[in-house]
Design an enzyme around this catalytic site. Structure first.
Site, PDB file in Angstrom:
ATOM      1  N   HIS B 175       5.665  -3.111  -6.141  1.00 37.98           N
ATOM      2  CA  HIS B 175       4.690  -3.981  -6.811  1.00 37.98           C
ATOM      3  C   HIS B 175       4.306  -5.154  -5.903  1.00 37.98           C
ATOM      4  CE1 HIS B 175       3.155  -6.206 -10.511  1.00 37.98           C
ATOM      5  NE2 HIS B 175       3.334  -7.209  -9.669  1.00 37.98           N
ATOM      6  N   GLU B 176       5.296  -5.843  -5.372  1.00 40.72           N
ATOM      7  CA  GLU B 176       5.009  -7.029  -4.540  1.00 40.72           C
ATOM      8  C   GLU B 176       4.203  -6.642  -3.300  1.00 40.72           C
ATOM      9  OE1 GLU B 176       5.285  -9.849  -5.703  1.00 40.72           O
ATOM     10  OE2 GLU B 176       6.515  -9.254  -7.398  1.00 40.72           O
ATOM     11  N   HIS B 179       0.610  -5.938  -3.969  1.00 41.31           N
ATOM     12  CA  HIS B 179      -0.236  -7.136  -4.037  1.00 41.31           C
ATOM     13  C   HIS B 179      -0.847  -7.405  -2.660  1.00 41.31           C
ATOM     14  CE1 HIS B 179      -0.097  -8.664  -8.041  1.00 41.31           C
ATOM     15  NE2 HIS B 179       1.205  -8.779  -8.093  1.00 41.31           N
ATOM     16  N   TYR B 190      -7.346 -13.592  -9.071  1.00 37.04           N
ATOM     17  CA  TYR B 190      -6.160 -13.588  -9.920  1.00 37.04           C
ATOM     18  C   TYR B 190      -6.412 -14.361 -11.202  1.00 37.04           C
ATOM     19  CZ  TYR B 190      -1.141 -12.664 -10.255  1.00 37.04           C
ATOM     20  OH  TYR B 190       0.111 -12.184 -10.606  1.00 37.04           O
ATOM     21  N   GLU B 199      -2.812  -7.069 -11.211  1.00 35.55           N
ATOM     22  CA  GLU B 199      -1.469  -6.747 -11.694  1.00 35.55           C
ATOM     23  C   GLU B 199      -1.313  -5.247 -11.967  1.00 35.55           C
ATOM     24  OE1 GLU B 199       1.512  -8.112 -12.103  1.00 35.55           O
ATOM     25  OE2 GLU B 199       0.613  -9.637 -10.832  1.00 35.55           O
ATOM     26  N   ASP B 272      -0.723 -17.834 -18.061  1.00 30.08           N
ATOM     27  CA  ASP B 272      -0.565 -16.695 -17.154  1.00 30.08           C
ATOM     28  C   ASP B 272      -1.906 -16.331 -16.501  1.00 30.08           C
ATOM     29  OD1 ASP B 272       0.564 -14.469 -15.860  1.00 30.08           O
ATOM     30  OD2 ASP B 272       0.304 -13.174 -17.619  1.00 30.08           O
ATOM     31  N   HIS B 277      -0.491 -10.845 -16.488  1.00 32.38           N
ATOM     32  CA  HIS B 277       0.671  -9.970 -16.677  1.00 32.38           C
ATOM     33  C   HIS B 277       0.735  -9.407 -18.088  1.00 32.38           C
ATOM     34  CE1 HIS B 277       1.921 -12.359 -13.164  1.00 32.38           C
ATOM     35  NE2 HIS B 277       2.568 -11.265 -12.808  1.00 32.38           N
TER      36      HIS B 277
HETATM   37 ZN   LIG Z   1       2.329  -8.993  -9.721  1.00 32.86          ZN
END
Ligand SMILES: [Zn+2]
Lengths: 161, 355
Positions: B175-176, B179, B190, B199, B272, B277
């Site tokens: 996931h990271e 990005h 974002y 996301e 958020d 998310h």
């Molecule tokens: Zn993320």
């Protein structure tokens, strides 16, 4: 027309008297702080060490609302603390943390490149009004850490709706 | 007067030159390190600190020497100052495992992510030009998060209760790093729907990488995100689930999974970054349904459709544009009216988006 001029004169005198009284009164600093609340862009930082607004000698209630969101997990956590309902020592601790954190004069900021950073929102409500600051893990105001750690320690999950 | 006031509260930062602070930050005694961190945090100079500390490598130097797989894993030694990233280099490409499992996991998993992008999606690292994969572990103390700072991955150790170390999940690492891929492709902003798509692509590609590594077909996977990093104090299937279910419910530490699975339930608040998310649950569910319709291995077709879509979108793309693009891409990859294109339509229909 005469009524208009009369009203104007009365208003000006009233303003002058109030201003003079405030200048001489111990409430001066907290009133000056109000300007900071009303205009967040104000270049004048609020004097946090005034002693009038924040110490417990003169009773001034304070409410602190904390919200944390985002992060990889996207968990929503937070707490609502009211100094009137907190035990005296906790209230004093929170007051001191708020005082030292600089949140009352910090401006909101966001790190634009980061992803999955934790987002924070702290709202401090006093008799003078409410002041809200938002930031994230990539844009923390200097000095906010001890307050943030305390609030995170108090935080509970908060449902969305 | 102002300086004096700071000195009274934080005596360390007033007289310690940067190279001494640097040595304190690297001290073996955690108490000394904590004191040094506290001193720096209170310092108004914290923002410019990175420039002052000579040991810090230039962040711009992320190009890999040979333009191929090049992993570098650093240790933040519990410091939680982003200005001090990446920290101390512990293991670089080709070196043997070290005694720290977080370092080795970051190294191994970023290698799997690199291999997946190269072998399955024909992409050479995050920027498709072989950029180095930089990871920093042990960020902060009991830090319950992992993040991408725009240039590298950063992992906390977790508090043990809610989370354990974030390097333990391949889907987290995937996931990271994804990005990073997003920022080098469509660069979805974002915020609100584009942010939720950012996301979503990180989750969907991270999940695909995990299924690929475990050689699971779509029926064998649990379709959860983060199950490997959950702490001992929580009762949860994972952090998120791609399925129409809740990953956790009424948990004393986590609360209830807030992700919607349909457009009508979209979160419209400000927290958020506008629910990035939260609302990712909507495209995540469409991705899952499409993968189940197509069947087989997710990386063979579904992930390829999504990856091409990611490259075709732009910073402002919303849910509808994403949905329409996957349909268009599936049509050109597998034929107009193909089973694959129908599967994409079925997936989006179920979340309230018609293509
Ligand atoms: Zn993320």
């Amino acid at each position: 027309m005469p009524t208009f001029w009369k009203k104007l004169a009365v208003t000006i005198s009233a303003i002058a008297i109030v201003a003079l009284l405030l200048f001489l009164s111990p409430l001066r600093d907290s009133v000056l702080s109000l300007g900071g609340y009303l205009s967040p862009q104000s270049p004048q930082p609020i004097n946090l060490n005034s002693g009038y607004l924040l110490t417990s000698e003169v009773y001034h209630p304070m409410k602190v609302r904390f919200r944390q969101s985002g992060g990889f997990a996207g968990l929503r956590r937070g707490c609502d603390l009211d100094m009137e309902t907190l035990p005296a020592d906790e209230a004093a601790k929170l007051r001191s943390l708020v005082e030292q954190s600089g949140v009352l004069s910090a401006s909101s900021s966001q790190n634009s490149k980061g992803r999955d950073l934790l987002n924070y929102e702290i709202t401090v409500e006093t008799l003078d009004g409410a002041r809200q600051v938002t930031f994230d893990d990539g844009s923390k105001p200097v000095g906010v850490e001890p307050l943030l750690e305390y609030l995170q320690g108090q935080a509970q999950p908060i449902p969305l709706r | 007067m102002h300086t004096c006031h700071h000195c009274q509260r934080n005596p360390l930062h007033c007289f310690l030159p940067p190279h001494v602070l640097d040595r304190l930050l690297n001290a073996d005694d955690p108490e000394i390190r904590r004191a040094a961190i506290a001193a720096i945090k209170q310092s108004a100079a914290a923002r410019s600190l990175r420039n002052a500390l000579s040991r810090m490598p230039a962040m711009a130097a992320t190009a890999s020497p040979a333009g191929k797989k090049n992993r570098l894993v650093y240790d933040m030694k519990n410091i939680d100052l982003q200005q001090l990233l990446p920290g101390t280099l512990m293991r670089s490409e080709g070196q043997e495992p070290v005694g720290d499992e977080a370092v080795n996991e970051a190294y191994d998993y970023s290698g799997i992510v690199y291999d997946f992008y190269l072998e399955k999606l024909n992409r050479n690292s995050l920027d498709d030009r072989g950029m180095s994969l930089i990871s920093s572990v042990h960020f902060g103390t009991r830090y319950n998060n992992a993040f991408w700072n725009g240039e590298q991955m950063t992992y906390g150790d977790g508090d043990g209760q809610i989370f354990i170390r974030f390097t333990k999940g391949l889907d987290v690492v995937g996931h990271e790093l994804s990005h990073g891929v997003v920022s080098h492709t469509s660069n979805l902003e974002y915020f609100e729907e584009p942010g939720a798509l950012n996301e979503h692509f990180a989750d969907a590609l991270g999940e695909s990488i995990q299924q690929w590594h475990l050689k699971q077909d779509v029926t064998q996977s649990s379709w959860t995100v983060g199950e490997a990093i959950m702490g001992s104090g929580v009762n949860a299937k994972g952090l998120r689930t791609f399925k129409a279910e809740k990953a956790y419910e009424n948990d004393s530490l986590l609360g209830t999974d807030p992700q919607p699975k349909h457009l009508k339930d979209k979160y419209v608040g400000f927290e958020d970054n506008g629910g990035v998310h939260i609302n990712s649950g909507i495209p995540n569910y469409a991705f899952y349904l499409t993968a189940m319709e197509i069947g087989g291995y997710v990386w063979d077709k579904t992930a390829k459709i999504w990856y091409q879509t990611l490259k075709n979108l732009n910073t402002r793309s919303n849910f509808q544009e994403c949905a329409s693009m996957t349909y268009q891409v599936a049509g050109s990859m597998f034929g107009s009216g193909s089973i694959e294109q129908q599967a994409v339509k079925t997936g989006w229909d179920a979340v309230g988006l018609s293509v």
